[in-house]
Design a protein around this motif. Structure first.
Motif, short mmCIF file in Angstrom:
data_model
loop_
_atom_site.label_atom_id
_atom_site.label_comp_id
_atom_site.label_asym_id
_atom_site.label_seq_id
_atom_site.Cartn_x
_atom_site.Cartn_y
_atom_site.Cartn_z
N VAL A 148 7.14 32.33 -0.14
CA VAL A 148 7.59 31.45 0.94
C VAL A 148 7.80 30.09 0.31
O VAL A 148 6.85 29.38 -0.02
N LYS A 149 9.04 29.75 0.05
CA LYS A 149 9.33 28.54 -0.73
C LYS A 149 9.85 27.45 0.21
O LYS A 149 10.74 27.68 1.01
N MET A 150 9.27 26.25 0.07
CA MET A 150 9.68 25.15 0.95
C MET A 150 10.82 24.35 0.34
O MET A 150 10.64 23.65 -0.66
N GLY A 151 11.98 24.48 0.93
CA GLY A 151 13.13 23.65 0.55
C GLY A 151 13.34 22.59 1.62
O GLY A 151 12.40 22.23 2.33
N ARG A 191 15.46 35.74 2.71
CA ARG A 191 15.67 35.23 4.09
C ARG A 191 15.75 33.72 4.07
O ARG A 191 14.91 33.05 3.48
N VAL A 192 16.76 33.16 4.72
CA VAL A 192 16.87 31.70 4.85
C VAL A 192 16.41 31.31 6.25
O VAL A 192 16.75 31.97 7.23
N VAL A 193 15.63 30.24 6.32
CA VAL A 193 15.18 29.74 7.63
C VAL A 193 15.50 28.25 7.74
O VAL A 193 15.09 27.47 6.87
N ASN A 194 16.22 27.87 8.77
CA ASN A 194 16.42 26.45 9.06
C ASN A 194 15.27 26.02 9.97
O ASN A 194 15.23 26.39 11.14
N GLN A 195 14.32 25.28 9.39
CA GLN A 195 13.07 25.00 10.11
C GLN A 195 13.07 23.59 10.71
O GLN A 195 12.85 22.61 10.01
N PHE A 196 13.30 23.55 12.01
CA PHE A 196 13.25 22.28 12.77
C PHE A 196 13.16 22.63 14.24
O PHE A 196 13.36 23.79 14.62
N ASP A 250 13.24 31.39 2.07
CA ASP A 250 13.60 30.07 1.55
C ASP A 250 13.78 29.17 2.77
O ASP A 250 14.72 29.36 3.55
N ILE A 251 12.86 28.22 2.92
CA ILE A 251 12.85 27.43 4.16
C ILE A 251 13.56 26.10 3.95
O ILE A 251 13.21 25.34 3.05
N MET A 252 14.55 25.85 4.79
CA MET A 252 15.23 24.54 4.80
C MET A 252 14.58 23.76 5.94
O MET A 252 14.86 24.04 7.11
#
Ligand SMILES: NC(=O)c1ccc[n+]([C@@H]2O[C@H](COP(=O)([O-])OP(=O)(O)OC[C@H]3O[C@@H](n4cnc5c(N)ncnc54)[C@H](O)[C@@H]3O)[C@@H](O)[C@H]2O)c1
Length: 386
Positions: A140-143, A288-293, A206-208
């Motif tokens: 789980v990588k924080m971008g 998996r890409v996640v747009n986190q907001f 990969d968390i944006m």
């Protein structure tokens, strides 16, 4: 689950560690205390006094009945980090362990290279260690949402988009446009994770993530469990910085026209989103890409929000835009997609922005004296074009 947090001494890392042990998970934490040192390098410190790691772990055990296993090491050291990953074979590794300030990366060549070196080398070490010693681990990588820049198209929440060049169609990676060396280091990380996923089948999220604000989560119930809060011109994110300006009776200082639009979320919503992403991994071998907001605001709207809440606490805060030290669009389209987190139940902010800002200001009010000595570090000194 057994979860390793790289960067557990940091703002989000510590709060996540608490959320996970409070929910029965086993947590192994890693940090080299780099942020503590680098914030002092610019003459600043956390707004809330930061307990030592020993104190925090002891208190966390007292409150939640579980001990975090902590290792003081630099993830750039492949031998050490791979040995740890081999020993624990965690279900998930959450990687926060990066230099995370855009202005710090823009100081000069040395700081730019440090940022690239620390962030990219750390990520590649973790990828190789997973491949060699723990291939079932979910990374789980924080971008950052800042990887995308501010495009005129809607920002997809996926690794690839279909495009057509000279009449021929194919998939390309989602276009990125970082706004600092720091943001580009995150873009490079994303490319490296995508590549490792393609060649080795590493399972990754990969968390944006947008800028985070707040001092409290459900678990941060006393001073010994505080997480750091940065506010200075190099390390502070916008809402936290405005709140300290208000407490010190200084004007709130949006950069430039104040029309920069960004996607935000509270610390509480950040750790809850992370918990759900860890507990609900993608399929094995999936990227998996996640747009986190949870919310979208302009920096001027945020200044108005902080001003209004400060008034409720008897603080009269003026808003005074200052010259923008960055090179960025100050009025632009912004529409990121958001599909993964709503499916996991993160539909809207758990607390309204005014309630969260009220909580930050209430915490900071107790440390006004401590903050007084840092007045000089609030204004931005690093300029993108200098
Ligand atoms: N805070 C935000 O608003 C925000 C927004 C989007 C993305 N992010 C990303 O989330 C992550 C966590 O952010 P944060 O605000 O908690 O940052 P932070 O600086 O408070 O935490 C990062 C932690 O990683 C540690 N670290 C750095 N390099 C290391 C290394 N080589 N080896 C071991 N430990 C190392 C630091 O000492 C620090 O404790 C970062 O990757 C950041 O880029 C943060």
């Amino acid at each position: 689950m057994k979860i390793m947090i790289l960067g557990i001494d940091g703002y989000i890392g510590w709060a996540l560690g608490l959320r996970l042990i409070a929910n029965g998970h086993d947590v192994i934490g890693v940090d080299n205390f780099y942020t503590r040192k680098a914030v002092r390098e610019v003459g600043s410190d956390s707004a809330l006094p930061l307990p030592s790691m020993e104190t925090r772990i002891k208190e966390a055990k007292k409150v939640f009945g579980k001990e975090i296993q902590f290792y003081n090491l630099d993830i750039k050291n492949f031998a050490k980090i791979s040995e740890l990953i081999k020993r624990y074979k965690p279900d998930a590794i959450v990687d926060f362990a990066e230099q995370r300030s855009a202005p710090y990366s823009m100081v000069d060549a040395e700081h730019a290279i440090y940022t690239m070196h620390n962030n990219i080398e750390g990520t590649i070490n973790v990828l190789y260690a997973i491949k060699q010693f723990s291939p079932d681990t979910h990374l789980v990588k924080m971008g950052t949402m800042g990887e995308y820049g501010t495009p005129k198209f809607d920002i997809p929440e996926s690794a690839f988009v279909n495009t057509s060049i000279n009449g021929k169609e194919d998939l390309i990676t989602v276009p990125k446009w970082g706004g600092s060396w720091y943001h580009w280091s995150k873009v490079h990380d994303t490319n490296d994770i995508l590549f490792a996923n393609k060649i080795w089948g590493i399972t990754a999220t990969d968390i944006m993530q947008g800028p985070v604000y707040g001092t409290r989560t459900k678990e941060i119930v006393n001073k010994k469990l505080f997480t750091r809060l940065d506010f200075d011109g190099v390390w502070g994110t916008v809402i936290n910085r405005y709140c300290v300006e208000a407490i010190l009776g200084m004007p709130l200082t949006p950069y430039g026209k104040g029309g920069q639009t960004r996607a935000f979320l509270s610390l509480e919503d950040s750790v809850e989103s992370l918990k759900r992403l860890i507990e609900n991994p993608p399929n094995k071998g999936e990227y998996r890409v996640v747009n986190q907001f949870t919310e979208i605001y302009t920096v001027m709207e945020l200044a108005n929000e902080v001003k209004a809440i400060a008034e409720k606490l008897g603080i009269n805060a003026e808003i005074k835009p200052i010259e923008n030290p960055r090179v960025e669009a100050e009025q632009h389209y912004y529409n990121p997609e958001r599909n993964v987190l709503p499916k996991l139940g993160i539909l809207k902010p758990s607390r309204t922005l005014p309630d969260e800002v009220y909580a930050i200001l209430s915490d900071l009010k107790n440390y006004r004296k401590r903050l007084e000595k840092y007045r000089d570090v609030l204004m931005p000194k690093v300029k993108w074009r200098d």
